[in-house]
Write an enzyme that holds these catalytic residues in place. Structure first.
Site, PDB file in Angstrom:
ATOM      1  N   ALA A 118       0.838  -1.206   0.000  1.00 26.12           N
ATOM      2  CA  ALA A 118       0.000   0.000   0.000  1.00 26.12           C
ATOM      3  C   ALA A 118       0.867   1.248   0.000  1.00 26.12           C
ATOM      4  O   ALA A 118       0.378   2.358  -0.214  1.00 26.12           O
ATOM      5  CB  ALA A 118      -0.908  -0.011   1.228  1.00 26.12           C
ATOM      6  N   TYR A 148      11.119   2.824  -0.805  1.00 26.77           N
ATOM      7  CA  TYR A 148      10.400   1.540  -0.783  1.00 26.77           C
ATOM      8  C   TYR A 148       9.168   1.547  -1.705  1.00 26.77           C
ATOM      9  O   TYR A 148       8.961   0.622  -2.481  1.00 26.77           O
ATOM     10  CB  TYR A 148       9.995   1.278   0.656  1.00 26.77           C
ATOM     11  CG  TYR A 148       9.139   0.080   0.910  1.00 26.77           C
ATOM     12  CD1 TYR A 148       7.786   0.235   1.225  1.00 26.77           C
ATOM     13  CD2 TYR A 148       9.661  -1.214   0.893  1.00 26.77           C
ATOM     14  CE1 TYR A 148       6.986  -0.859   1.494  1.00 26.77           C
ATOM     15  CE2 TYR A 148       8.861  -2.310   1.171  1.00 26.77           C
ATOM     16  CZ  TYR A 148       7.521  -2.124   1.470  1.00 26.77           C
ATOM     17  OH  TYR A 148       6.723  -3.214   1.740  1.00 26.77           O
TER      18      TYR A 148
HETATM   19  P1  NAD Z   1       9.926  -9.944   6.303  1.00 30.60           P
HETATM   20  O1  NAD Z   1      11.007  -8.931   6.414  1.00 30.60           O
HETATM   21  O2  NAD Z   1       9.453 -10.665   7.511  1.00 30.60           O
HETATM   22  O3  NAD Z   1      10.303 -11.038   5.197  1.00 30.60           O
HETATM   23  C1  NAD Z   1      11.055 -10.699   4.061  1.00 30.60           C
HETATM   24  C2  NAD Z   1      12.166 -11.736   3.944  1.00 30.60           C
HETATM   25  O4  NAD Z   1      12.934 -11.458   2.766  1.00 30.60           O
HETATM   26  C3  NAD Z   1      13.138 -11.695   5.133  1.00 30.60           C
HETATM   27  O5  NAD Z   1      13.174 -12.943   5.791  1.00 30.60           O
HETATM   28  C4  NAD Z   1      14.478 -11.334   4.505  1.00 30.60           C
HETATM   29  O6  NAD Z   1      15.573 -12.008   5.096  1.00 30.60           O
HETATM   30  C5  NAD Z   1      14.274 -11.776   3.062  1.00 30.60           C
HETATM   31  N1  NAD Z   1      15.171 -11.080   2.146  1.00 30.60           N
HETATM   32  C6  NAD Z   1      15.454  -9.751   2.116  1.00 30.60           C
HETATM   33  N2  NAD Z   1      16.380  -9.488   1.171  1.00 30.60           N
HETATM   34  C7  NAD Z   1      16.674 -10.680   0.589  1.00 30.60           C
HETATM   35  C8  NAD Z   1      17.564 -11.067  -0.433  1.00 30.60           C
HETATM   36  N3  NAD Z   1      18.340 -10.174  -1.068  1.00 30.60           N
HETATM   37  N4  NAD Z   1      17.612 -12.374  -0.767  1.00 30.60           N
HETATM   38  C9  NAD Z   1      16.845 -13.295  -0.135  1.00 30.60           C
HETATM   39  N5  NAD Z   1      15.976 -12.982   0.844  1.00 30.60           N
HETATM   40  C10 NAD Z   1      15.903 -11.690   1.197  1.00 30.60           C
HETATM   41  O7  NAD Z   1       8.706  -9.176   5.602  1.00 30.60           O
HETATM   42  P2  NAD Z   1       7.193  -9.646   5.431  1.00 30.60           P
HETATM   43  O8  NAD Z   1       6.359  -8.818   6.339  1.00 30.60           O
HETATM   44  O9  NAD Z   1       7.114 -11.123   5.493  1.00 30.60           O
HETATM   45  O10 NAD Z   1       6.881  -9.146   3.920  1.00 30.60           O
HETATM   46  C11 NAD Z   1       6.935 -10.053   2.839  1.00 30.60           C
HETATM   47  C12 NAD Z   1       6.678  -9.279   1.551  1.00 30.60           C
HETATM   48  O11 NAD Z   1       5.417  -8.599   1.647  1.00 30.60           O
HETATM   49  C13 NAD Z   1       7.734  -8.199   1.256  1.00 30.60           C
HETATM   50  O12 NAD Z   1       7.892  -8.079  -0.146  1.00 30.60           O
HETATM   51  C14 NAD Z   1       7.079  -6.931   1.791  1.00 30.60           C
HETATM   52  O13 NAD Z   1       7.549  -5.755   1.131  1.00 30.60           O
HETATM   53  C15 NAD Z   1       5.631  -7.205   1.446  1.00 30.60           C
HETATM   54  N6  NAD Z   1       4.709  -6.423   2.299  1.00 30.60           N
HETATM   55  C16 NAD Z   1       4.601  -6.718   3.627  1.00 30.60           C
HETATM   56  C17 NAD Z   1       3.737  -5.936   4.417  1.00 30.60           C
HETATM   57  C18 NAD Z   1       3.552  -6.209   5.900  1.00 30.60           C
HETATM   58  O14 NAD Z   1       2.832  -5.438   6.538  1.00 30.60           O
HETATM   59  N7  NAD Z   1       4.154  -7.219   6.474  1.00 30.60           N
HETATM   60  C19 NAD Z   1       3.013  -4.892   3.844  1.00 30.60           C
HETATM   61  C20 NAD Z   1       3.192  -4.618   2.493  1.00 30.60           C
HETATM   62  C21 NAD Z   1       4.029  -5.399   1.718  1.00 30.60           C
HETATM   63  O1  GDC Z   2       5.404   1.120  11.114  1.00 32.34           O
HETATM   64  P1  GDC Z   2       3.972   1.163  10.725  1.00 32.34           P
HETATM   65  O2  GDC Z   2       3.090   0.030  11.080  1.00 32.34           O
HETATM   66  O3  GDC Z   2       3.942   1.380   9.144  1.00 32.34           O
HETATM   67  O4  GDC Z   2       3.375   2.535  11.353  1.00 32.34           O
HETATM   68  C1  GDC Z   2       1.998   2.767  11.364  1.00 32.34           C
HETATM   69  C2  GDC Z   2       1.764   4.031  12.187  1.00 32.34           C
HETATM   70  O5  GDC Z   2       1.964   3.714  13.575  1.00 32.34           O
HETATM   71  C3  GDC Z   2       2.782   5.151  11.858  1.00 32.34           C
HETATM   72  O6  GDC Z   2       2.132   6.407  11.820  1.00 32.34           O
HETATM   73  C4  GDC Z   2       3.733   5.096  13.036  1.00 32.34           C
HETATM   74  O7  GDC Z   2       4.332   6.359  13.308  1.00 32.34           O
HETATM   75  C5  GDC Z   2       2.777   4.710  14.150  1.00 32.34           C
HETATM   76  N1  GDC Z   2       3.442   4.182  15.356  1.00 32.34           N
HETATM   77  C6  GDC Z   2       3.198   4.598  16.621  1.00 32.34           C
HETATM   78  N2  GDC Z   2       4.021   3.976  17.490  1.00 32.34           N
HETATM   79  C7  GDC Z   2       5.807   2.208  17.074  1.00 32.34           C
HETATM   80  O8  GDC Z   2       6.219   2.041  18.236  1.00 32.34           O
HETATM   81  C8  GDC Z   2       4.786   3.116  16.740  1.00 32.34           C
HETATM   82  N3  GDC Z   2       6.347   1.489  16.039  1.00 32.34           N
HETATM   83  C9  GDC Z   2       5.922   1.623  14.743  1.00 32.34           C
HETATM   84  N4  GDC Z   2       6.479   0.872  13.771  1.00 32.34           N
HETATM   85  N5  GDC Z   2       4.938   2.510  14.387  1.00 32.34           N
HETATM   86  C10 GDC Z   2       4.398   3.250  15.388  1.00 32.34           C
HETATM   87  C11 GDC Z   2       3.795   0.351   6.421  1.00 32.34           C
HETATM   88  C12 GDC Z   2       5.206   0.051   5.931  1.00 32.34           C
HETATM   89  C13 GDC Z   2       5.287  -1.401   5.541  1.00 32.34           C
HETATM   90  C14 GDC Z   2       4.207  -1.741   4.559  1.00 32.34           C
HETATM   91  C15 GDC Z   2       2.831  -1.239   5.008  1.00 32.34           C
HETATM   92  C16 GDC Z   2       1.811  -1.368   3.893  1.00 32.34           C
HETATM   93  O9  GDC Z   2       3.702   1.727   6.755  1.00 32.34           O
HETATM   94  O10 GDC Z   2       6.138   0.341   6.971  1.00 32.34           O
HETATM   95  O11 GDC Z   2       6.558  -1.676   4.949  1.00 32.34           O
HETATM   96  O12 GDC Z   2       4.495  -1.240   3.298  1.00 32.34           O
HETATM   97  O13 GDC Z   2       2.855   0.129   5.398  1.00 32.34           O
HETATM   98  O14 GDC Z   2       0.572  -0.912   4.394  1.00 32.34           O
HETATM   99  P2  GDC Z   2       2.968   2.114   8.117  1.00 32.34           P
HETATM  100  O15 GDC Z   2       1.608   1.510   8.166  1.00 32.34           O
HETATM  101  O16 GDC Z   2       3.071   3.589   8.246  1.00 32.34           O
END
Ligand code: NAD
Ligand code: GDC
Length: 335
Positions: A118, A148
């Site tokens: 997102a 990102y």
């Molecule tokens: P995560 O960080 O837990 O898992 C990602 C994995 O990719 C990690 O284990 C990391 O070691 C591996 N990785 C990174 N670079 C690498 C490389 N060069 N070669 C091999 N492995 C590599 O993240 P996640 O939450 O499981 O997310 C999985 C996917 O979903 C990602 O593409 C992330 O951008 C996407 N995504 C996740 C969220 C979320 O909220 N978790 C939201 C939006 C998108």
């Molecule tokens: O980190 P995140 O969950 O990512 O933050 C959500 C909101 O919560 C932010 O406004 C952050 O400032 C607030 N927040 C308050 N306290 C804390 O202790 C805290 N830790 C964190 N982490 N946040 C805190 C994410 C990306 C992901 C992915 C998703 C897709 O953005 O970081 O990589 O792409 O979006 O939806 P968020 O939701 O802004």
């Protein structure tokens, strides 16, 4: 029997996806991640496990050999605390997707899924709290999250062109803040649900009455529970549509409201120290699932309260047992 490759299998979503497939006799599972195996969140001995860097083309050729389906969940990413401070590192993940697509063509793989985010959505549509849910078309005109978000949007388009020009079946899902057990909850890559569960658990354990909250707590998000994420991803993968789909929740809440829910689950009330200098991301974000529900038939089943109960319980167990803390909290991907 189909051979499936999960890239990023050592991570949160990849680990849950591997668990979904591991006991299905119709599939042979290949798992790949850059982390050493002892840092994988979930490992399965019956899978073919590879610890290697998928930014390297030769490594992607190696792991995609004789593979039918590829799920690319590999990315150097995290919550706002990580992506706001590691923009170049996040963009280097474009090498993973690019080389996996090239290898998929070379090895004649059948279907490829890319996990987008997102964070591709136009920032100017996310400047208020409690915004209308974002529709897939809201990614254009393009103004994604710096670093990102641009990598994700570019990689989405690369998937589309690999379908148009080379005939590779691609699927793209845009995940909205996914949370749940068996994921990162400390160390800098954690997202808000896990971070705030951890903070309230620690406050209760140490009998503290205050936690740090990034921002003013009024910012809004929607959070999708991991089991809904996995189901949605598979329904898109098994569909015949190459369009991009939201896989998110429409239950939009403020961070303060989420904290209230976690306080009730933990039975521990806290005051909030609002830190306005911390990474905040957008002011408001939520998913509009009308298109994915209409075209694919998917919608989430788990409420935020239900998901937070399970997440809070698991994090609480990790903290009290202390056994695997490093695995879930140390970001050990080398720079
Ligand atoms: P995560 O960080 O837990 O898992 C990602 C994995 O990719 C990690 O284990 C990391 O070691 C591996 N990785 C990174 N670079 C690498 C490389 N060069 N070669 C091999 N492995 C590599 O993240 P996640 O939450 O499981 O997310 C999985 C996917 O979903 C990602 O593409 C992330 O951008 C996407 N995504 C996740 C969220 C979320 O909220 N978790 C939201 C939006 C998108
Ligand atoms: O980190 P995140 O969950 O990512 O933050 C959500 C909101 O919560 C932010 O406004 C952050 O400032 C607030 N927040 C308050 N306290 C804390 O202790 C805290 N830790 C964190 N982490 N946040 C805190 C994410 C990306 C992901 C992915 C998703 C897709 O953005 O970081 O990589 O792409 O979006 O939806 P968020 O939701 O802004």
């Amino acid at each position: 029997m189909k051979k499936i490759l999960i890239c990023g299998a050592g991570g949160f979503i990849g680990g849950h996806l591997a668990k979904k497939f591991i006991n299905d006799k119709n599939y042979q599972l290949v798992c790949a991640d850059i982390k050493p195996l002892e840092y994988w969140f979930q490992t399965f001995d019956s899978a073919e496990n590879h610890c290697l860097d998928l930014k390297d083309y030769n490594n992607t050729l190696k792991v995609t050999k004789n593979v039918d389906y590829i799920f690319n969940l590999a990315c150097n990413m995290g919550g706002m605390g990580f992506i706001e401070n590691n923009k170049a590192e996040c963009m280097l993940s474009v090498l993973i997707n690019t080389n996996l697509l090239r290898a998929a063509i070379k090895n004649k793989c059948e279907k490829y899924l890319f996990s987008s985010s997102a964070c591709v959505y136009n920032g100017s549509k996310q400047n208020e709290t409690f915004i209308p849910g974002l529709k897939e078309t809201d990614a254009y005109p393009a103004e994604p999250e710096d670093g990102y978000g641009w990598e994700k949007l570019f990689s989405e388009r690369m998937c589309r062109h690999f379908t148009e020009d080379f005939g590779l079946e691609t699927r793209v899902v845009r995940f909205h803040n996914i949370y749940g057990p068996v994921g990162t909850f400390d160390g800098g890559r954690e997202k808000a649900p896990a971070a705030l569960c951890r903070k309230i658990i620690n406050a209760k354990n140490k009998n503290l009455k205050k936690i740090d909250v990034w921002g003013d707590g009024e910012q809004t998000r929607s959070f999708l529970y991991i089991s809904d994420c996995i189901d949605g991803m598979l329904e898109v993968f098994n569909s015949n549509s190459t369009e991009v789909f939201n896989i998110g929740s429409e239950e939009q809440v403020s961070i303060n409201q989420m904290i209230d829910t976690i306080e009730n689950i933990a039975a521990h009330k806290v005051d909030k120290n609002y830190q306005l200098d911390k990474p905040l991301g957008v002011r408001g974000r939520s998913s509009d699932n009308s298109y994915v529900t209409k075209k694919i038939g998917w919608k989430p089943k788990t409420t935020l309260k239900e998901g937070l109960v399970k997440t809070h319980q698991w994090i609480s167990q990790q903290i009290s047992s202390g056994t695997n803390i490093d695995k879930f909290c140390k970001s050990n991907i080398e720079k």
